[in-house]
Design a protein around this motif. Structure first.
Motif, PDB file in Angstrom:
ATOM      1  N   ASP A 240       0.825  -1.211   0.000  1.00 52.07           N
ATOM      2  CA  ASP A 240       0.000   0.000   0.000  1.00 52.07           C
ATOM      3  C   ASP A 240       0.857   1.258   0.000  1.00 52.07           C
ATOM      4  OD1 ASP A 240      -2.396  -1.355  -0.078  1.00 52.07           O
ATOM      5  OD2 ASP A 240      -2.648  -1.358   2.102  1.00 52.07           O
TER       6      ASP A 240
ATOM      7  N   ARG B 119       2.388   1.684  -3.424  1.00 54.56           N
ATOM      8  CA  ARG B 119       1.380   2.153  -4.379  1.00 54.56           C
ATOM      9  C   ARG B 119       1.122   3.647  -4.190  1.00 54.56           C
ATOM     10  NH1 ARG B 119      -2.472  -1.007  -2.952  1.00 54.56           N
ATOM     11  NH2 ARG B 119      -1.650  -2.781  -4.064  1.00 54.56           N
TER      12      ARG B 119
ATOM     13  N   SER C 132       0.076   1.930 -10.194  1.00 55.64           N
ATOM     14  CA  SER C 132      -0.247   2.595  -8.933  1.00 55.64           C
ATOM     15  C   SER C 132      -1.739   2.561  -8.626  1.00 55.64           C
ATOM     16  CB  SER C 132       0.253   4.037  -8.935  1.00 55.64           C
ATOM     17  OG  SER C 132      -0.507   4.837  -9.807  1.00 55.64           O
ATOM     18  N   SER C 133      -2.582   2.440  -9.650  1.00 54.70           N
ATOM     19  CA  SER C 133      -4.022   2.426  -9.405  1.00 54.70           C
ATOM     20  C   SER C 133      -4.604   1.013  -9.433  1.00 54.70           C
ATOM     21  CB  SER C 133      -4.730   3.314 -10.421  1.00 54.70           C
ATOM     22  OG  SER C 133      -4.507   2.842 -11.726  1.00 54.70           O
TER      23      SER C 133
ATOM     24  N   LEU D  40      -0.571  -4.853  -6.453  1.00 57.63           N
ATOM     25  CA  LEU D  40       0.623  -4.682  -7.271  1.00 57.63           C
ATOM     26  C   LEU D  40       0.881  -5.959  -8.057  1.00 57.63           C
ATOM     27  CD1 LEU D  40       3.054  -2.841  -4.842  1.00 57.63           C
ATOM     28  CD2 LEU D  40       1.872  -1.911  -6.800  1.00 57.63           C
TER      29      LEU D  40
END
Length: 107
Positions: free
Chosen positions: A20, A23, A83-84, A88
């Motif tokens: 998290d 990201r 990143s969205s 990952l």
């Protein structure tokens, strides 16, 4: 997010980012890069409209700057996708997304 998980013995884990946090860092970095790239594209487009048509040297330079800004924007796309993403991707998939693409043909 907030605070933290277990304490003490994870010595080498202290410098590592969780998924998290990674990201969020990536999303923030992509956003910070997009802003000046977008400004560069906008300013080049405005200058191209204002320059006299016979100022070919300046127009050529601005087109080159605009092309590089567009290329930079394209390079940010896979980073933005990563990143969205809800999770990952595996390292191999991420590296495939980040692999350089064939450059556009030179003029």
């Amino acid at each position: 997010g907030g605070g933290g998980g277990g304490g003490g013995d994870g010595g080498e884990e202290m410098g590592e980012l969780g998924a998290d946090e990674l990201r969020q860092l990536l999303a923030s970095s992509v956003h910070q890069l997009r802003s000046p790239v977008a400004a560069t594209r906008t300013l080049c487009s405005l200058l191209l409209r204002r320059l006299p048509l016979d100022d070919s040297a300046s127009r050529s330079l601005l087109r080159d700057i605009l092309l590089q800004a567009e290329r930079t924007s394209d390079l940010l796309e896979p980073l933005d996708a990563i990143s969205s993403a809800p999770a990952l991707p595996a390292a191999a998939a991420a590296m495939a997304l980040l692999a350089p693409r064939d450059p556009p043909a030179e003029r």
